[in-house]
Design a protein around this motif. Sequence first.
Motif, mmCIF file in Angstrom:
data_model
loop_
_atom_site.group_PDB
_atom_site.id
_atom_site.type_symbol
_atom_site.label_atom_id
_atom_site.label_comp_id
_atom_site.label_asym_id
_atom_site.label_seq_id
_atom_site.Cartn_x
_atom_site.Cartn_y
_atom_site.Cartn_z
ATOM 1 N N GLY A 180 -2.918 -22.015 64.292
ATOM 2 C CA GLY A 180 -3.240 -22.425 62.933
ATOM 3 C C GLY A 180 -3.267 -21.282 61.944
ATOM 4 O O GLY A 180 -4.093 -21.277 61.019
ATOM 5 N N THR A 181 -2.379 -20.299 62.097
ATOM 6 C CA THR A 181 -2.275 -19.211 61.129
ATOM 7 C C THR A 181 -0.810 -19.039 60.735
ATOM 8 O O THR A 181 0.093 -19.471 61.460
ATOM 9 N N LEU A 182 -0.593 -18.410 59.594
ATOM 10 C CA LEU A 182 0.764 -18.164 59.129
ATOM 11 C C LEU A 182 1.277 -16.842 59.694
ATOM 12 O O LEU A 182 0.533 -15.861 59.809
ATOM 13 N N ARG A 183 2.574 -16.824 60.018
ATOM 14 C CA ARG A 183 3.186 -15.635 60.608
ATOM 15 C C ARG A 183 4.577 -15.431 60.028
ATOM 16 O O ARG A 183 5.342 -16.392 59.913
ATOM 17 N N LEU A 184 4.884 -14.200 59.655
ATOM 18 C CA LEU A 184 6.234 -13.869 59.216
ATOM 19 C C LEU A 184 7.126 -13.873 60.450
ATOM 20 O O LEU A 184 7.070 -12.965 61.278
ATOM 21 N N ALA A 185 7.966 -14.903 60.579
ATOM 22 C CA ALA A 185 8.756 -15.104 61.793
ATOM 23 C C ALA A 185 10.122 -14.444 61.718
ATOM 24 O O ALA A 185 10.720 -14.151 62.759
ATOM 25 N N PHE A 186 10.638 -14.234 60.490
ATOM 26 C CA PHE A 186 11.970 -13.650 60.311
ATOM 27 C C PHE A 186 11.852 -12.419 59.414
ATOM 28 O O PHE A 186 12.144 -12.472 58.222
ATOM 29 N N PRO A 187 11.386 -11.283 59.965
ATOM 30 C CA PRO A 187 11.173 -10.086 59.135
ATOM 31 C C PRO A 187 12.485 -9.397 58.788
ATOM 32 O O PRO A 187 13.266 -9.063 59.672
ATOM 33 N N ALA A 188 12.724 -9.204 57.499
ATOM 34 C CA ALA A 188 13.892 -8.462 57.001
ATOM 35 C C ALA A 188 13.781 -8.444 55.481
ATOM 36 O O ALA A 188 14.350 -9.301 54.800
ATOM 37 N N PRO A 189 13.044 -7.493 54.905
ATOM 38 C CA PRO A 189 12.812 -7.489 53.453
ATOM 39 C C PRO A 189 14.097 -7.249 52.671
ATOM 40 O O PRO A 189 15.044 -6.607 53.155
ATOM 41 N N LEU A 190 14.132 -7.760 51.463
ATOM 42 C CA LEU A 190 15.271 -7.537 50.577
ATOM 43 C C LEU A 190 15.422 -6.039 50.292
ATOM 44 O O LEU A 190 14.445 -5.288 50.321
ATOM 45 N N PRO A 191 16.631 -5.588 50.009
ATOM 46 C CA PRO A 191 16.848 -4.139 49.841
ATOM 47 C C PRO A 191 16.044 -3.538 48.704
ATOM 48 O O PRO A 191 15.645 -2.377 48.772
ATOM 49 N N GLU A 192 15.792 -4.315 47.644
ATOM 50 C CA GLU A 192 15.088 -3.772 46.484
ATOM 51 C C GLU A 192 13.606 -4.139 46.459
ATOM 52 O O GLU A 192 12.899 -3.865 45.485
ATOM 53 N N ALA A 193 13.085 -4.754 47.532
ATOM 54 C CA ALA A 193 11.709 -5.249 47.535
ATOM 55 C C ALA A 193 10.705 -4.097 47.483
ATOM 56 O O ALA A 193 10.909 -3.038 48.077
ATOM 57 N N VAL A 194 9.599 -4.326 46.754
ATOM 58 C CA VAL A 194 8.503 -3.363 46.642
ATOM 59 C C VAL A 194 7.212 -4.082 47.040
ATOM 60 O O VAL A 194 7.192 -5.314 47.173
ATOM 61 N N PRO A 195 6.106 -3.342 47.279
ATOM 62 C CA PRO A 195 4.858 -3.998 47.688
ATOM 63 C C PRO A 195 4.408 -5.131 46.764
ATOM 64 O O PRO A 195 3.866 -6.133 47.212
ATOM 65 N N ARG A 196 4.663 -4.979 45.488
ATOM 66 C CA ARG A 196 4.267 -6.025 44.540
ATOM 67 C C ARG A 196 4.968 -7.354 44.870
ATOM 68 O O ARG A 196 4.408 -8.441 44.669
ATOM 69 N N ASP A 197 6.194 -7.297 45.401
ATOM 70 C CA ASP A 197 6.914 -8.515 45.770
ATOM 71 C C ASP A 197 6.211 -9.234 46.922
ATOM 72 O O ASP A 197 6.209 -10.463 46.985
ATOM 73 N N ASP A 198 5.611 -8.486 47.846
ATOM 74 C CA ASP A 198 4.823 -9.109 48.917
ATOM 75 C C ASP A 198 3.601 -9.825 48.344
ATOM 76 O O ASP A 198 3.234 -10.914 48.798
ATOM 77 N N VAL A 199 2.952 -9.205 47.358
ATOM 78 C CA VAL A 199 1.777 -9.830 46.728
ATOM 79 C C VAL A 199 2.195 -11.136 46.053
ATOM 80 O O VAL A 199 1.525 -12.168 46.183
ATOM 81 N N LYS A 200 3.300 -11.092 45.315
ATOM 82 C CA LYS A 200 3.797 -12.315 44.678
ATOM 83 C C LYS A 200 4.170 -13.359 45.723
ATOM 84 O O LYS A 200 3.937 -14.561 45.534
#
Length: 516
Positions: A180-200
Amino acid sequence: MTTRRTESLTGELAPGGAGEQFLLPGAVIGDGRYRLLAQFGVDERAGAHLWRARDNQLRRDVALTVLVGQASDAKRAADARRTLERAAHAARFAHPGMARVLDVLSLGNGVSPNEGLLGIVVADWSAGTDLVDLVAERPLPAATAARLLEPLAAAVERAHVAGLVLGVDHPQRIRVTPDGTLRLAFPAPLPEAVPRDDVKGLGAVLYLLLTGQWPLPGGPAAVASAPIAPDGSIAPPEALNPAIPHELSAVALRSLEDTSIGGIRTSATLLSVLDQAAESAEQTEFLRPVVPGTEDDEGPVWTTRPPARDRARRRKLAIGVTALAVATVGILAWIGMMLIDFFGDDSGGTGNTVVVSQPPPKDGETAPPRPKPAGPVKPAQVAEYNPEGSEDDEKDATNVTDGDPGTLWETDTYKQQFPALKPGVGIMASFADPVRFAAVTVESPSPGTVVEIRTAPSPTPTLEETKTIASATLSAGRTEIQLPNAEPSQYLIVWITKLGEGNESALAELGFVRAS
């Protein structure tokens, strides 16, 4: 359920795209090692196709993020290389909120350019349910949504401290575990992603859980987009469903807003605010009456049959509420005793607390008055701070705030005292917002250990960027270190400059007292 979603997702793909002719159930990619089983989504922003596959070599299921494109497309190829590099860096990161990256395949290294593919990220398969399927019928209760999100938010915060971006800004990359928890199952961030994008992304996931709608661009076609006002602002979740508590609605919206106008900037802040909002939502849901015939009468989101309402059930409920009330009174009494012990008179108590005052800043100057304590403040995150050397006991860093003096964070045993091998080692506490501290308490079984209290400008500072505001030699038991000159800070470090007996030290509990 899996077959139905695979068919619908396959129907969404544009036929004839680069590499897509190879991406069919039963196809084998990655130099013949991975056999595709079922597709679980497409992140069109990166040309990333999300598949469950079978590792023919190890005979286990894995999650594949397949980057589609032609090597002749210079920009697409460069973006793919950057995504693969970031995924490779994430392979050293381990957290229950993210699937472990097992391998990264690139052109010429497991990926053939003739397939129209640019790379593959291989991760552990995450059993459970699609996030999109979870909210397909209706959104979740507010408290349930908040608690589901917390482990994923904790993973993001820990990754940011380690200098990584996870890429949690697409709903089909996330799955709901059997726990019953959320999990990032397909990790591969966008090339231009920054920490703020994770917060959003975390704010967008919370928005989806509360409303069933996705507020960011680039979401899947199967999910409705959130309403956008003429001025470009996103409709608050509570405007779509008045039952959503204002606090939780504000968390989702502030995570998506521009930080210059009140938005949430860091994952540490989001995690702290989310926990407070979840507690408020739980209290609201506990107190809200259940009216027969309403959808609240159907029980939790995963229950398919309404519970029977009879006298026996009401009698059991009454007994349960009474027991809960008694337990609550007991807990409040215990908390009261703990607070009395914490703020009680040190001279007359039996806690063996040694108070360390700081010397005047200059010769002949009178020391500033001791700040009045306003109460304890709990950090949003604690982690080992070890900028110059390998980790000592990183996995046990959270023991210093678990409330149990019997659990320890320990340094390695060194052949020579600091700074022979390195200048020191310590614990960094990160808070949701800047705090002016009155004192720090340190419980330690290592008398003679010398510590400094340092402030830091960021979650990953060099030692030169930190500032010493107090120092003390620890006694066995509790040592209270007063901070008369502390400026507000969001990051506080307990830094060991001299080890205890045997050239090793341990910390049992750290406490942080806010100034009034």
